[in-house]
Motif scaffolding. Sequence first.
Motif, PDB file in Angstrom:
ATOM      1  N   LYS A 349     -32.033  87.048   5.216  1.00 47.56           N
ATOM      2  CA  LYS A 349     -32.239  86.359   3.945  1.00 47.56           C
ATOM      3  C   LYS A 349     -31.515  85.016   4.012  1.00 47.56           C
ATOM      4  CE  LYS A 349     -31.338  86.732  -1.048  1.00 47.56           C
ATOM      5  NZ  LYS A 349     -30.618  87.512  -2.095  1.00 47.56           N
ATOM      6  N   ILE A 350     -32.260  83.941   3.809  1.00 44.23           N
ATOM      7  CA  ILE A 350     -31.700  82.588   3.846  1.00 44.23           C
ATOM      8  C   ILE A 350     -31.618  82.070   2.420  1.00 44.23           C
ATOM      9  CG2 ILE A 350     -32.067  80.227   4.655  1.00 44.23           C
ATOM     10  CD1 ILE A 350     -33.547  81.453   7.076  1.00 44.23           C
ATOM     11  N   THR A 351     -30.416  81.723   1.994  1.00 50.18           N
ATOM     12  CA  THR A 351     -30.197  81.268   0.620  1.00 50.18           C
ATOM     13  C   THR A 351     -29.672  79.839   0.642  1.00 50.18           C
ATOM     14  OG1 THR A 351     -29.647  83.533  -0.076  1.00 50.18           O
ATOM     15  CG2 THR A 351     -28.970  81.730  -1.539  1.00 50.18           C
ATOM     16  N   ILE A 352     -30.331  78.955  -0.106  1.00 49.96           N
ATOM     17  CA  ILE A 352     -29.878  77.576  -0.240  1.00 49.96           C
ATOM     18  C   ILE A 352     -29.462  77.339  -1.680  1.00 49.96           C
ATOM     19  CG2 ILE A 352     -31.225  76.661   1.675  1.00 49.96           C
ATOM     20  CD1 ILE A 352     -33.313  75.704  -0.354  1.00 49.96           C
ATOM     21  N   ALA A 353     -28.427  76.522  -1.881  1.00 49.84           N
ATOM     22  CA  ALA A 353     -27.924  76.260  -3.226  1.00 49.84           C
ATOM     23  C   ALA A 353     -27.684  74.762  -3.409  1.00 49.84           C
ATOM     24  CB  ALA A 353     -26.637  77.051  -3.472  1.00 49.84           C
ATOM     25  N   PRO A 354     -27.978  74.212  -4.592  1.00 51.10           N
ATOM     26  CA  PRO A 354     -28.740  74.924  -5.625  1.00 51.10           C
ATOM     27  C   PRO A 354     -30.234  74.917  -5.354  1.00 51.10           C
ATOM     28  CG  PRO A 354     -28.206  72.707  -6.370  1.00 51.10           C
ATOM     29  CD  PRO A 354     -27.534  72.869  -5.037  1.00 51.10           C
ATOM     30  N   ASP A 355     -30.714  73.942  -4.582  1.00 51.18           N
ATOM     31  CA  ASP A 355     -32.139  73.755  -4.311  1.00 51.18           C
ATOM     32  C   ASP A 355     -32.268  72.735  -3.183  1.00 51.18           C
ATOM     33  OD1 ASP A 355     -31.703  71.172  -5.537  1.00 51.18           O
ATOM     34  OD2 ASP A 355     -32.035  72.091  -7.491  1.00 51.18           O
ATOM     35  N   GLY A 356     -33.470  72.271  -2.900  1.00 51.96           N
ATOM     36  CA  GLY A 356     -33.647  71.234  -1.886  1.00 51.96           C
ATOM     37  C   GLY A 356     -34.525  71.674  -0.738  1.00 51.96           C
ATOM     38  N   GLY A 357     -34.352  71.004   0.421  1.00 51.75           N
ATOM     39  CA  GLY A 357     -35.236  71.271   1.538  1.00 51.75           C
ATOM     40  C   GLY A 357     -34.543  71.310   2.882  1.00 51.75           C
ATOM     41  N   ILE A 358     -35.024  72.193   3.759  1.00 55.57           N
ATOM     42  CA  ILE A 358     -34.594  72.261   5.155  1.00 55.57           C
ATOM     43  C   ILE A 358     -35.848  72.285   6.020  1.00 55.57           C
ATOM     44  CG2 ILE A 358     -32.363  73.361   4.757  1.00 55.57           C
ATOM     45  CD1 ILE A 358     -33.594  76.044   5.324  1.00 55.57           C
ATOM     46  N   SER A 359     -35.724  71.776   7.236  1.00 58.95           N
ATOM     47  CA  SER A 359     -36.908  71.662   8.087  1.00 58.95           C
ATOM     48  C   SER A 359     -37.074  72.835   9.048  1.00 58.95           C
ATOM     49  CB  SER A 359     -36.876  70.348   8.863  1.00 58.95           C
ATOM     50  OG  SER A 359     -35.728  70.275   9.686  1.00 58.95           O
ATOM     51  N   ARG A 360     -35.985  73.322   9.631  1.00 60.43           N
ATOM     52  CA  ARG A 360     -36.089  74.430  10.587  1.00 60.43           C
ATOM     53  C   ARG A 360     -34.824  75.277  10.552  1.00 60.43           C
ATOM     54  NH1 ARG A 360     -40.577  72.913  10.412  1.00 60.43           N
ATOM     55  NH2 ARG A 360     -42.016  72.366  12.125  1.00 60.43           N
ATOM     56  N   VAL A 361     -34.979  76.577  10.847  1.00 59.00           N
ATOM     57  CA  VAL A 361     -33.861  77.491  11.075  1.00 59.00           C
ATOM     58  C   VAL A 361     -34.139  78.244  12.364  1.00 59.00           C
ATOM     59  CG1 VAL A 361     -32.644  79.547  10.277  1.00 59.00           C
ATOM     60  CG2 VAL A 361     -33.242  77.757   8.644  1.00 59.00           C
ATOM     61  N   ARG A 362     -33.159  78.275  13.247  1.00 61.14           N
ATOM     62  CA  ARG A 362     -33.258  79.032  14.499  1.00 61.14           C
ATOM     63  C   ARG A 362     -32.193  80.118  14.472  1.00 61.14           C
ATOM     64  NH1 ARG A 362     -37.978  76.710  15.247  1.00 61.14           N
ATOM     65  NH2 ARG A 362     -37.928  74.549  15.971  1.00 61.14           N
ATOM     66  N   ILE A 363     -32.592  81.346  14.751  1.00 60.73           N
ATOM     67  CA  ILE A 363     -31.655  82.477  14.796  1.00 60.73           C
ATOM     68  C   ILE A 363     -31.740  83.070  16.192  1.00 60.73           C
ATOM     69  CG2 ILE A 363     -31.056  84.723  13.825  1.00 60.73           C
ATOM     70  CD1 ILE A 363     -32.143  83.767  11.167  1.00 60.73           C
ATOM     71  N   TYR A 364     -30.794  82.709  17.036  1.00 58.91           N
ATOM     72  CA  TYR A 364     -30.844  83.093  18.439  1.00 58.91           C
ATOM     73  C   TYR A 364     -30.127  84.419  18.688  1.00 58.91           C
ATOM     74  CZ  TYR A 364     -32.391  78.288  19.242  1.00 58.91           C
ATOM     75  OH  TYR A 364     -33.090  77.102  19.206  1.00 58.91           O
TER      76      TYR A 364
END
Length: 370
Positions: A349-364
Amino acid sequence: MRYENENLHDKKLIMCNESKIIFATDDWFASAENLLKQDEPIFKPNIFTDFGKWMDGWETRRKRIPGHDWCIIKLGLPGVIHGLHVDTAFFTGNYVPRFSLQAANLQKEPSMPLRSSDMMGKAATSEMFESVKEFNSEKWSVILPMTELRPGYDETRHNFFPINSEQVWTHVRLNIYPDGGIARLRIYGKVRCKINTNEIIDLVSIRNGGICKGYSNAHYGHPRNIIRPDPAINMGDGWETARRLDRPPILDADEFGILRVPGNEWAVFKLSCIGCISHLEVDTAHFKGNFPDSIRIEGVLIRSDITWNKDNINKINWETILAPVKLSADCLHQYGKEIKSKGPFSHVKITIAPDGGISRVRIYGKIHIA
């Protein structure tokens, strides 16, 4: 609130930025590469080229010889196809009236002459036609027989088709009958890739079979974008939420500089396989005035899938993988020693606060061998 379900709209896209056009019979008005664009089709009134009206899609000339037009597309990811979205946007008097789709699983791809960067105004050469014979594509499996399409007006442009197949495909052949234009082709399904159990891989990547199962908000961009294997091309190619209306009138921060806010946005992902995490990357590329203040990543091991609604997600006993950390604009963030728990996990579960944008997440990490 929307959740990933069995509707075609929510299937995973297996035509990513790495998909490519191998061959097309004709590209006179607009080249076949436009079919694969990630952005929405646009219309430019009164704009003409040397070859005719400028169109944002694949449009062949009016056929004056026997046969029909077609193209071969290499899928960015091998997978099981569950549905198609054929968008005829802005092709009104010149849309393709009928189409079909064939597919193949090619272990070795025959060599083909390279297409130029701009095929507009051109047709396949005799050399290309001779080379494409090695694909034997006319004998590929028909996964959707000849089917009618509708014109590209707002109310009729979106054409959705479920596909009932469990085979893995690497290439498709799009047949149009006999000629005309299509703006975009979207192919949805489940990725099927071979994974080496001894290698560290991106466990959440769509390339390896990761999938978005639920999310709180996707106003500007769907969270499934952040697990694409290729770098984001712009903000629209990431996950961006609306501005939360419960933001305090005056913002305050804790001793670590993280904003104190009452709400957040989240997305849940099923990993490609149960795995143990070694390190993480969070990329805010292109998000400069709209990146999240902080991010938190949690995990859980669930061996049988559940209904991914808000109530069930809140009942889960999530383990902290990455405690809330401050993010920066347009930056690649890397985390190793900060990881609190390595798993094994089946979902994150990826939680961002309070809002906004991310381009990529890598979980190695590595596949967990029970």
